[in-house]
Enzyme design. Structure first.
Site, PDB file in Angstrom:
ATOM      1  N   SER A  62     -36.022  62.556   9.931  1.00  0.00           N
ATOM      2  CA  SER A  62     -35.657  63.956   9.680  1.00  0.00           C
ATOM      3  C   SER A  62     -35.471  64.310   8.204  1.00  0.00           C
ATOM      4  O   SER A  62     -35.193  65.473   7.897  1.00  0.00           O
ATOM      5  CB  SER A  62     -34.387  64.316  10.457  1.00  0.00           C
ATOM      6  OG  SER A  62     -34.688  64.466  11.829  1.00  0.00           O
ATOM      7  N   LYS A  65     -37.384  67.291   7.099  1.00  0.00           N
ATOM      8  CA  LYS A  65     -36.910  68.683   7.160  1.00  0.00           C
ATOM      9  C   LYS A  65     -36.542  69.236   5.787  1.00  0.00           C
ATOM     10  O   LYS A  65     -36.388  70.457   5.638  1.00  0.00           O
ATOM     11  CB  LYS A  65     -35.729  68.790   8.125  1.00  0.00           C
ATOM     12  CG  LYS A  65     -36.094  68.453   9.576  1.00  0.00           C
ATOM     13  CD  LYS A  65     -34.912  68.670  10.501  1.00  0.00           C
ATOM     14  CE  LYS A  65     -35.280  68.371  11.946  1.00  0.00           C
ATOM     15  NZ  LYS A  65     -34.995  66.996  12.346  1.00  0.00           N
ATOM     16  N   SER A 117     -29.820  69.112  12.235  1.00  0.00           N
ATOM     17  CA  SER A 117     -31.085  68.393  12.306  1.00  0.00           C
ATOM     18  C   SER A 117     -31.845  68.728  13.591  1.00  0.00           C
ATOM     19  O   SER A 117     -32.433  67.850  14.233  1.00  0.00           O
ATOM     20  CB  SER A 117     -30.873  66.879  12.181  1.00  0.00           C
ATOM     21  OG  SER A 117     -32.062  66.250  11.729  1.00  0.00           O
ATOM     22  N   LYS A 225     -29.783  65.206   3.285  1.00  0.00           N
ATOM     23  CA  LYS A 225     -30.372  65.200   4.628  1.00  0.00           C
ATOM     24  C   LYS A 225     -30.443  63.791   5.208  1.00  0.00           C
ATOM     25  O   LYS A 225     -30.854  62.855   4.535  1.00  0.00           O
ATOM     26  CB  LYS A 225     -31.788  65.803   4.593  1.00  0.00           C
ATOM     27  CG  LYS A 225     -32.382  66.024   5.981  1.00  0.00           C
ATOM     28  CD  LYS A 225     -31.650  67.127   6.725  1.00  0.00           C
ATOM     29  CE  LYS A 225     -31.989  67.145   8.211  1.00  0.00           C
ATOM     30  NZ  LYS A 225     -31.309  66.073   8.975  1.00  0.00           N
TER      31      LYS A 225
END
Length: 384
Positions: A62, A65, A117, A225
């Site tokens: 993730s 992202k 997320s 993140k």
């Protein structure tokens, strides 16, 4: 005697070189981490402080992202609404619970994606920008090329494991650094939690919690993140700032989700121990005078967008830093205060490491004898 003098000189030279190079994994004081790949960079310049297998291609999970998020901020109206498609709504690990056909404002969806997320939110944002996941992957790869992410290829907007979807710690650090230059992105990823709202067709809320467990626990933490899949292992991009030093750490493929956080703390601690900031050039002293045509004045000043300070890694020498101005000799009125006009390029040991915009003062259009003369003799001014 001369032989021993030469031997000593070589030894001293090697020692000096070692002091000035970033430390790699395997050296005596390197942090002991579980991650298969990792990197620490100084944020203002992007210079590497420490790395381990930083160019190994791995699943980024993730952390992907970050790319979807920054592209959304650059391309979408944050106050517009997005209707959730069936593909987005039924994407696995979509915890927000926005159903197919429901509408949600873009900024709410973006916050939910970066904090919680949410994978479906990433799909919906990608569809809003490019029409489909496949088309959006092309947009992502175009941006990756622009950021010199040489070992990265995206297939989807959320990082779910797919063949051909890969990156490296070094490339993810480039992306994180770029994204954190965006004020809105920075403000989103530093939030510990946020209530997500949507009102169509019915009012709903979701209490999103940031998946970054270091927020409010590690001094100076600024985001960024997380990522986790069985194939990717634990992934994490984090930033922190202390005493004027800002760092970004990226690590990939830890054995467990918790290992990524303990690894990140070790890497940040190491980075802060090995970097110190020294004063470079202030905004007040870094100005340059340029000539003006079609204005009420014949000249104006350009100022750096901010003070420029120099990170010294592992005891480096400040004298190895240098700057050069890349600004026009003549500008044309009108100019609004704060308009970027050229830049300062910061170099370390001959290598460019940072660009800082030069910003204009307010310059009104009109007529003055001096400005008219500048226009008349602009060809001569440019030759000087």
């Amino acid at each position: 005697m001369k032989f021993w003098q030469k031997l000593v000189a070589v030894f001293i030279g090697v020692c000096m070189l070692a002091v000035q190079l970033p430390v790699s994994a395997g050296e005596s004081d390197a942090p002991d981490i579980t991650a298969e790949a990792a990197i620490i960079i100084e944020t203002s310049t992007g210079r590497v402080i420490w790395e381990k297998n930083a160019d190994e291609r791995l699943y980024p999970a993730s952390m992907t992202k970050m790319m979807t998020g920054i592209l959304a901020l650059e391309q979408l109206n944050m106050r517009s609404e997005i209707m959730m498609s069936r593909e987005a709504a039924y994407t696995e690990s979509s915890s927000l619970g926005v159903l197919a056909g429901e509408r949600i404002r873009t900024d709410e969806l973006l916050n939910g994606m970066l904090l919680e997320s949410d994978n479906g939110a990433a799909v919906a944002l990608g569809e809003a920008m490019a029409g489909s996941v496949t088309a959006f992957a092309g947009v992502m790869n175009g941006k990756a090329a622009e950021l010199d992410m040489k070992d990265t290829h995206f297939v989807n907007p959320n990082g779910l494991t797919e063949k051909g979807h890969y990156s490296t710690a070094r490339d993810m650090a480039k992306l994180a650094r770029y994204a954190m230059e965006n004020k809105a992105f920075r403000e989103i990823v530093c939030q510990p939690q946020r209530t997500i709202h949507w009102t169509s067709p019915h009012t709903k809320i979701f209490h999103a919690h940031n998946t970054n467990k270091l927020l409010e626990k590690y001094e100076g933490m600024t985001g960024i993140k997380t990522g986790w899949t069985q194939a990717a292992g634990g992934c994490l991009a984090v930033g922190a700032k202390r005493d004027g030093v800002e760092l970004i750490v990226v690590l990939m493929k830890t054995p467990t989700p918790d290992d990524r956080f303990s690894d990140a703390k070790k890497l940040l601690d190491y980075g802060f121990e090995h970097v110190r900031m020294v004063k470079g050039i202030s905004q007040e002293k870094g100005y340059r005078k340029v000539w003006v045509t079609n204005g009420q004045q014949a000249s104006t000043k350009l100022y750096p967008a901010r003070d420029i300070n120099y990170p010294l890694i592992n005891g480096e020498d400040k004298s190895k830093y240098s700057i050069r101005y890349e600004v026009p000799k003549i500008v044309e009125a009108p100019l609004k205060a704060g308009t970027p006009v050229g830049k300062i390029v910061v170099s370390y040991n001959g290598k460019d490491v940072e660009h800082v915009d030069m910003l204009a003062d307010d310059v009104s259009s009109g007529f003055s004898i001096g400005s008219w003369l500048v226009k008349m003799f602009s060809w001569a001014i440019r030759l000087v």
